[in-house]
Design a protein around this motif. Structure first.
Motif, PDB file in Angstrom:
ATOM      1  N   LYS A   1       0.835  -1.209   0.000  1.00  0.00           N
ATOM      2  CA  LYS A   1       0.000   0.000   0.000  1.00  0.00           C
ATOM      3  C   LYS A   1       0.864   1.252   0.000  1.00  0.00           C
ATOM      4  N   ASP A   2       2.003   1.183   0.651  1.00  0.00           N
ATOM      5  CA  ASP A   2       2.988   2.274   0.645  1.00  0.00           C
ATOM      6  C   ASP A   2       4.342   1.628   0.359  1.00  0.00           C
ATOM      7  N   VAL A   3       4.930   1.923  -0.793  1.00  0.00           N
ATOM      8  CA  VAL A   3       6.165   1.231  -1.185  1.00  0.00           C
ATOM      9  C   VAL A   3       7.309   1.490  -0.206  1.00  0.00           C
ATOM     10  N   ARG A   4       7.215   2.570   0.566  1.00  0.00           N
ATOM     11  CA  ARG A   4       8.275   2.831   1.553  1.00  0.00           C
ATOM     12  C   ARG A   4       8.261   1.801   2.679  1.00  0.00           C
ATOM     13  N   SER A   5       7.101   1.197   2.918  1.00  0.00           N
ATOM     14  CA  SER A   5       7.019   0.195   3.985  1.00  0.00           C
ATOM     15  C   SER A   5       7.782  -1.072   3.613  1.00  0.00           C
ATOM     16  N   PHE A   6       7.983  -1.311   2.311  1.00  0.00           N
ATOM     17  CA  PHE A   6       8.818  -2.436   1.886  1.00  0.00           C
ATOM     18  C   PHE A   6      10.210  -2.318   2.507  1.00  0.00           C
ATOM     19  N   GLY A   7      10.826  -1.163   2.371  1.00  0.00           N
ATOM     20  CA  GLY A   7      12.155  -0.953   2.938  1.00  0.00           C
ATOM     21  C   GLY A   7      12.169  -1.066   4.446  1.00  0.00           C
ATOM     22  N   LEU A   8      11.145  -0.560   5.104  1.00  0.00           N
ATOM     23  CA  LEU A   8      11.072  -0.659   6.561  1.00  0.00           C
ATOM     24  C   LEU A   8      11.093  -2.114   7.013  1.00  0.00           C
ATOM     25  N   MET A   9      10.302  -2.954   6.346  1.00  0.00           N
ATOM     26  CA  MET A   9      10.240  -4.361   6.715  1.00  0.00           C
ATOM     27  C   MET A   9      11.562  -5.072   6.415  1.00  0.00           C
ATOM     28  N   VAL A  10      12.127  -4.799   5.249  1.00  0.00           N
ATOM     29  CA  VAL A  10      13.401  -5.431   4.885  1.00  0.00           C
ATOM     30  C   VAL A  10      14.501  -5.035   5.872  1.00  0.00           C
ATOM     31  N   ARG A  11      14.583  -3.756   6.177  1.00  0.00           N
ATOM     32  CA  ARG A  11      15.651  -3.286   7.075  1.00  0.00           C
ATOM     33  C   ARG A  11      15.470  -3.820   8.495  1.00  0.00           C
ATOM     34  N   ALA A  12      14.229  -4.066   8.886  1.00  0.00           N
ATOM     35  CA  ALA A  12      13.985  -4.654  10.203  1.00  0.00           C
ATOM     36  C   ALA A  12      14.476  -6.098  10.260  1.00  0.00           C
TER      37      ALA A  12
END
Length: 348
Positions: free
Chosen positions: A177-188
């Motif tokens: 829904k928000d492509v920025r959340s992809f990076g948040l999950m990966v970096r976590a």
């Protein structure tokens, strides 16, 4: 790696893939489709199994005919399906794909109420992740609950049981829904990962600051255009935790980045391209298989590059993954795994 019962378990998407029978035709002119199977973790599982590894797949399928189609194929490929959940209230995923060489491969996902997004912590418990030498995770499985929590739980179980974790930085922009959340999950997840694998675009996606950096043309969901500084993004990924980052660079091969600061480029195998879809998964299957055999990173990447080169010459993904003997004949005809490359290390 510690002694384990099995080699590899992969976690994430599975689907029926409908590939255009009319190669080169515009999508709107397609007359028919061939039914294959797909999903990055499924492709990797099949590729590694065909090479000779003992493999399971953690995913979900609907209690439907498409689910039976997927399971039937996997059983024929010697992929253990006991770890696959049948979910009555959900549907098996589907993907429709066009093939327009050399550079257009549009695709459409059908993933509303997708069974592979309904995998739970209980499904992970039943899979006994600690019995495997490697757990491979697809980042798309992080996009929604309950599969997101199931991924983090699987990784925790892997670490507790000395199972190495490999993350495929698998980016499908339309699944977020928000492509920025992809990076948040990966970096976590990265601090818990031994090896991360991704294309330049996927690595840029994992470090996005603005959705405006992403653009998709001709519905090429698997090949977005992403603006950014790739070397800066590579360093962000490395500093986030993994010991090793493998950057897939298509026909150019791959590059190995190590947390200690060294880099090694690994050349590919030039071939005529029919369909790039699935090439990255083929690379991962070859790389992981070599790594499981105790090969060094360079040799493992060369095998991965060979698998990718093999698959781009074929119309399908999982259905066209190479078997070990035919792959090695292909490799030997093109200079062998070590090629003519000198074993030099670059520091960055």
């Amino acid at each position: 790696m510690a002694n384990k019962k099995f080699d590899l378990v992969t976690f994430g998407r599975s689907s029926i893939d409908l590939y255009s029978q009319n190669i080169g035709a515009d999508f709107i002119e397609i007359k028919g489709f061939d039914a294959f199977v797909g999903g990055s973790p499924l492709n990797i599982a099949v590729g590694a199994s065909r090479l000779g590894a003992s493999v399971s797949l953690i995913t979900g399928v609907g209690d439907d005919k498409i689910g039976e189609f997927i399971l039937n194929f996997l059983k024929k490929q010697n992929v253990n399906t006991d770890t696959i959940a049948k979910i009555k209230a959900a549907r098996s995923s589907a993907v429709v794909l066009g093939i327009e060489p050399p550079d257009r491969f549009p695709l459409v996902f059908y993933r509303d109420n997708a069974a592979d997004s309904q995998v739970t912590i209980d499904d992970v418990i039943a899979a006994h992740v600690g019995d495997y030498r490697i757990l491979e995770i697809s980042a798309t499985a992080l996009n929604i609950e309950p599969s997101r929590s199931a991924v983090f739980y699987a990784v925790e179980q892997a670490i507790e049981n000395n199972t190495e974790v490999v993350l495929d930085i698998d980016f499908r922009a339309d699944q977020w829904k928000d492509v920025r959340s992809f990076g948040l999950m990966v970096r976590a997840l990265l601090p818990k990962v031994k090896i991360a694998i991704g294309t330049e675009e996927e690595i840029l996606a994992a470090t996005l600051e603005s959705a405006s950096q992403v653009s998709i043309e001709h519905q090429q969901i698997s090949a977005p255009q992403i603006k950014g500084d790739i070397e800066e993004s590579i360093q962000k990924i490395i500093h986030a935790g993994p010991e090793i980052l493998i950057v897939k660079r298509g026909a150019k091969g791959a590059s190995i980045y190590h947390k200690d600061g060294w880099k090694k480029d690994v050349p590919g195998f030039p071939v005529e391209i029919l369909n790039i879809l699935g090439a990255g998964d083929a690379f991962a299957s070859g790389f992981i298989f070599g790594y499981l055999r105790g090969w060094d990173l360079y040799k493992s990447c060369r095998l991965g590059n060979a698998c990718g080169a093999w698959v781009v010459q074929k119309p399908g993904c999982a259905n066209d993954m190479p078997y070990y003997d035919e792959l090695m004949a292909f490799v030997d005809s093109r200079g062998g795994l070590m090629g003519n490359e000198k074993e030099t290390i670059q520091h960055h």
